[in-house]
Scaffold this motif. Structure first.
Motif, short mmCIF file in Angstrom:
data_model
loop_
_atom_site.label_atom_id
_atom_site.label_comp_id
_atom_site.label_asym_id
_atom_site.label_seq_id
_atom_site.Cartn_x
_atom_site.Cartn_y
_atom_site.Cartn_z
N SER A 1 -6.49 3.81 2.48
CA SER A 1 -5.62 4.74 1.44
C SER A 1 -6.26 4.57 0.26
CB SER A 1 -3.64 3.98 0.79
OG SER A 1 -3.58 4.14 2.81
N ASP B 1 -3.36 10.80 3.22
CA ASP B 1 -2.52 9.34 3.88
C ASP B 1 -1.77 9.32 4.91
OD1 ASP B 1 -3.39 6.75 3.93
OD2 ASP B 1 -2.27 6.51 1.79
N GLU B 2 -2.54 9.12 6.18
CA GLU B 2 -1.47 8.77 7.46
C GLU B 2 -0.51 9.44 7.53
OE1 GLU B 2 -0.86 4.94 8.60
OE2 GLU B 2 -2.84 3.89 7.93
MG LIG Z 1 -2.31 2.74 4.08
#
Ligand SMILES: [Mg+2]
Ligand SMILES: Nc1ncnc2c1ncn2[C@@H]1O[C@H](COP(=O)(O)OP(=O)(O)OP(=O)(O)O)[C@@H](O)[C@H]1O
Lengths: 243, 502
Positions: free
Chosen positions: A42, A170-171
């Motif tokens: 991240s 991010d994911e």
């Molecule tokens: Mg993360």
């Protein structure tokens, strides 16, 4: 087009989150970033649009040096970089289309944005972006009435409205079920193929990364331990990344 | 043991209560013949009361929105400034509305203007707290997601924070308004306008028929307003316009974003006009106000014996009311909760009773008790007990009603009667909720008991009004400081205990 040099991030003067990370990403690449929890995935993405300011290093997008930009310049460059979060972050009480219109903000003068003056053209772009993610019929509904997968599609539509060169995610599918995750990944793939948008995506699911990405970057404890084609991602390498 | 001690401190005496019964009965008998010819004047005053409550709530909420944006620590432009402001506001929040009104009356002289300002301050502080808590709960990623489209910090406020806040503003307004309408009815006790003024007069002239008229009409008004506010909220919640086309939607949005600032400006102008504020009056008020504040800051510490005496009495009244209210609420809740009560009718009847009990501000209830037990802490303690019983029963019976069916049934299947199920299964299970509600009541009671003294019902309020009337501002400074510290300490303690029981 995107170049990161010797990036280092230290949080609160004590947590070393990234150390000496360098990479170059060409136009139209689809890059997956993998690594165990806390490895700095991240942080790396957030550095690229300067939501996190690196303690050392350089970031270039095309010919711009991001670290040396004024805050106005930074806002303009952020328009070129779409960002998608795991937890969608829509404005709950606003309608779906109002959420998508937020993507048009950077094209507005301060006066226009203060009084919320969006042109017919803005609206049509927003509508088109929504039809791209097949959510046109939910246009006037409140964002908090959508399912998780639908919310993420709205977030993608919002980002497309920015007309970005790069999309950072991010994911984006971490809180969705498998089928929905594949659906969302398909949208990324199509944005990558059809609109030639460069994509950097954090994934904790290696299978997804193998299926959709053309290049993989492995992070471990803030260091880059792998950078190569999907084909080179052998079990040995995976062991090294996740061990 | 403790109860006996507290009872003793508030001069509790069954004898006096019994002796007071005929007096109270007489009062009710005389009140049973309301003076209907008086309704016209009452109506006028009630209208003024409602006006004060509406305008002050609007003013407070409107002021709170921008200030909340400035003082919320996650988006504030200057962290130190917001920390300082928040500490100041926290201190102000401990001062009850009636005290604000009393002080403001001595600045702006008698009339509805000081009442308006006092309630605006209360509304502002209340809504500021609610808004701030909301803004500070917005997570960093939500803000980041708007930042990352290239939005400036102003645009983040406008598009990320404000939309949710606007929706919230409506419900905040109604929360504040329902509090203010009750406070507005008693403003007149200190000369700050509204129905309280004639209520106080009739009381002193022993015109109980008039008083009955006022109380009846007040009751009707408050019920009406609660019902209205409930309906409006429901309507707004369910309201969703039909959209025909994109063009149609865009036009609506433009209209809305033009209209809102206009309405906002209209309201501001309207409020200012209705108050007929003149610059002169403001200037005089400001001069006097700053003088008073200056004198308050030179706190007269030598006055502390009276402070401790008053605070102790207030504390005792509050504890007494909380304990008594808690005791009755446990019993009443069983009969009020529709899923436990022995019959539907019992539940409805009980709900009606507790609504009467909690409609009147305790300070009005205390006036009624004067007739029975005479002025003093006992009247205040009894009045506050009734109010506490009403509010606590309402809240706790709602907890019981929201309890999952199977919790109740799992006890009932053992062959227990409903009462036994309540006593041995349900009450212990919801005990933590009950204690938490009780502690909230304690916090509110400590504030209420601080103002009871204004009409002579015991506690620190007596010393406060006396010194405000005598313009002993140095002493008022000490008393306010004391009240504030007491309230903050109680809030802390109750907060700590609440976390403990969870
Ligand atoms: Mg993360
Ligand atoms: N805002 C912050 N303040 C302080 N430390 C932080 C902050 N954000 C991240 N960290 C720390 O930096 C390190 C890297 O965090 P990061 O969120 O980048 O990891 P990640 O690979 O995304 O993990 P995950 O898979 O759990 O999301 C962790 O040790 C984390 O605790």
């Amino acid at each position: 087009m995107l170049k990161v040099e010797n990036l280092q991030v230290i949080y609160d003067n004590k947590t070393l989150a990234l150390e000496d990370v360098s990479l170059t990403v060409g136009e139209g690449e689809f890059v997956g970033i993998i690594g165990s929890s806390g490895s700095g995935k991240s942080t790396l993405l957030k550095c690229i649009n300067l939501l996190v300011r690196p303690t050392k290093g350089k970031i270039y997008l095309d010919h711009w040096d991001l670290m040396s930009l004024s805050s106005k310049g930074l806002r303009e460059i952020r328009r070129e970089i779409g960002f998608i979060f795991q937890d969608y972050n829509l404005i709950d009480r606003s309608t779906v289309i109002d959420n998508v219109l937020i993507g048009r903000l950077s094209y507005k003068t301060p006066f226009q944005s203060l009084f919320r003056i969006f042109s017919q053209d803005d609206y049509e772009r927003a509508q088109k972006a929504l039809s791209y993610v097949a959510l046109e019929e939910k246009m006037y509904e409140r964002a908090d009435q959508l399912s998780g997968g639908q919310k993420q599609r709205v977030a993608i539509a919002k980002t497309l409205c920015q007309r970005p060169k790069v999309m950072l995610a991010d994911e984006p599918v971490a809180s969705l079920d498998r089928a929905t995750a594949h659906l969302i990944m398909e949208y990324f793939r199509r944005a990558n193929m059809k609109k030639n948008i460069t994509i950097l995506i954090n994934l904790h699911d290696v299978e997804l990364a193998k299926k959709y990405c053309s290049r993989i970057i492995g992070l471990k404890k803030g260091k880059m331990v792998f950078d190569g084609k999907v084909g080179d991602l052998t079990d040995d390498v995976l062991k090294r990344i996740y061990a | 043991m403790l109860l006996i001690f507290i009872g003793y401190r508030v001069e509790f005496s069954l004898g006096r209560m019994l002796a007071g019964l005929p007096g109270m009965a007489d009062l009710f008998r005389r009140m049973a013949h309301p003076n209907f010819s008086y309704m016209g004047e009452v109506f006028e005053k009630i209208a003024e009361t409602v006006e004060i409550a509406i305008l002050s709530s609007l003013t407070g909420v409107m002021l709170a929105i921008p200030v909340a944006l400035l003082t919320s620590e996650n988006i504030s432009p200057n962290l130190y400034l917001s920390k300082i402001l928040n500490a100041v506001f926290a201190f102000f929040r401990t001062i009850p509305s009636l005290i604000w009104a009393a002080i403001l009356v001595s600045i702006f002289s008698i009339g509805k203007f000081p009442g308006m300002i006092a309630l605006s301050i209360i509304a502002f502080l209340m809504s500021l707290k609610l808004f701030r808590e909301y803004i500070e709960s917005i997570n960093e990623n939500q803000l980041n997601s708007t930042r990352s489209v290239g939005a400036s910090s102003l645009e983040v406020l406008r598009y990320c924070v404000l939309p949710n806040m606007m929706g919230m503003a409506v419900s905040v307004f109604f929360i504040v308004f329902e509090t203010n309408i009750r406070s507005a009815t008693v403003l007149g006790l200190v000369g700050a306008g509204g129905i309280g003024q004639i209520m106080w007069r009739d009381l002193n002239h022993l015109r109980y028929d008039n008083l009955a008229t006022i109380i009846l009409m007040l009751f009707a008004t408050i019920l009406l307003i609660d019902a209205l506010s409930f309906m409006v909220r429901k309507f707004l919640q369910e309201y969703s316009p039909k959209i025909r086309s994109l063009e149609h939607y865009r036009k609506r949005k433009i209209l809305k974003s033009m209209l809102l600032p206009l309405i906002f400006a209209g309201l501001v102008v309207g409020i200012i006009n209705s108050l007929n504020i003149t610059l002169e009056r403001m200037a005089v008020g400001f001069r006097q106000g700053s003088q008073i504040v200056f004198r308050m800051l030179q706190v007269d510490f030598s006055y502390y014996p009276r402070l401790f005496e008053g605070i102790f009495e207030s504390l005792m009244i509050a504890v007494f009311a909380t304990v008594v209210g808690g005791f009755f609420a446990i019993i009443f809740s069983f009969f009020a909760a529709y899923n436990l009560a022995p019959g539907k009718l019992v539940s409805v009847g009980m709900k009606g009773l507790i609504n009467v009990m909690r409609t009147f501000p305790p300070i009005i209830m205390a006036i009624i008790f004067f007739r029975g037990v005479g002025p003093g802490p006992l009247a205040g303690a009894l009045a506050l007990s009734i109010y506490t019983t009403g509010v606590l029963t309402k809240m706790y019976s709602e907890v019981l009603e929201n309890m999952p069916e199977n919790v109740r049934d799992s006890v009932l299947v053992t062959g227990a009667t409903r009462l036994e199920a309540y006593r041995h299964g349900i009450f212990p299970q919801t005990f933590a909720n009950f204690v938490s509600l009780l502690l909230y009541r304690m916090e509110s009671n400590i504030r209420n008991s601080a103002i009871l003294g204004i009409i002579g019902a015991g506690g620190i309020g007596t010393a406060l009004t006396m010194n405000i009337n005598w313009r002993n501002w140095e002493r008022v400074g000490l008393l306010l400081l004391g009240v504030s510290i007491m309230i903050i300490l109680i809030d802390r303690l109750s907060n700590y205990l609440r976390h403990k029981v969870k």
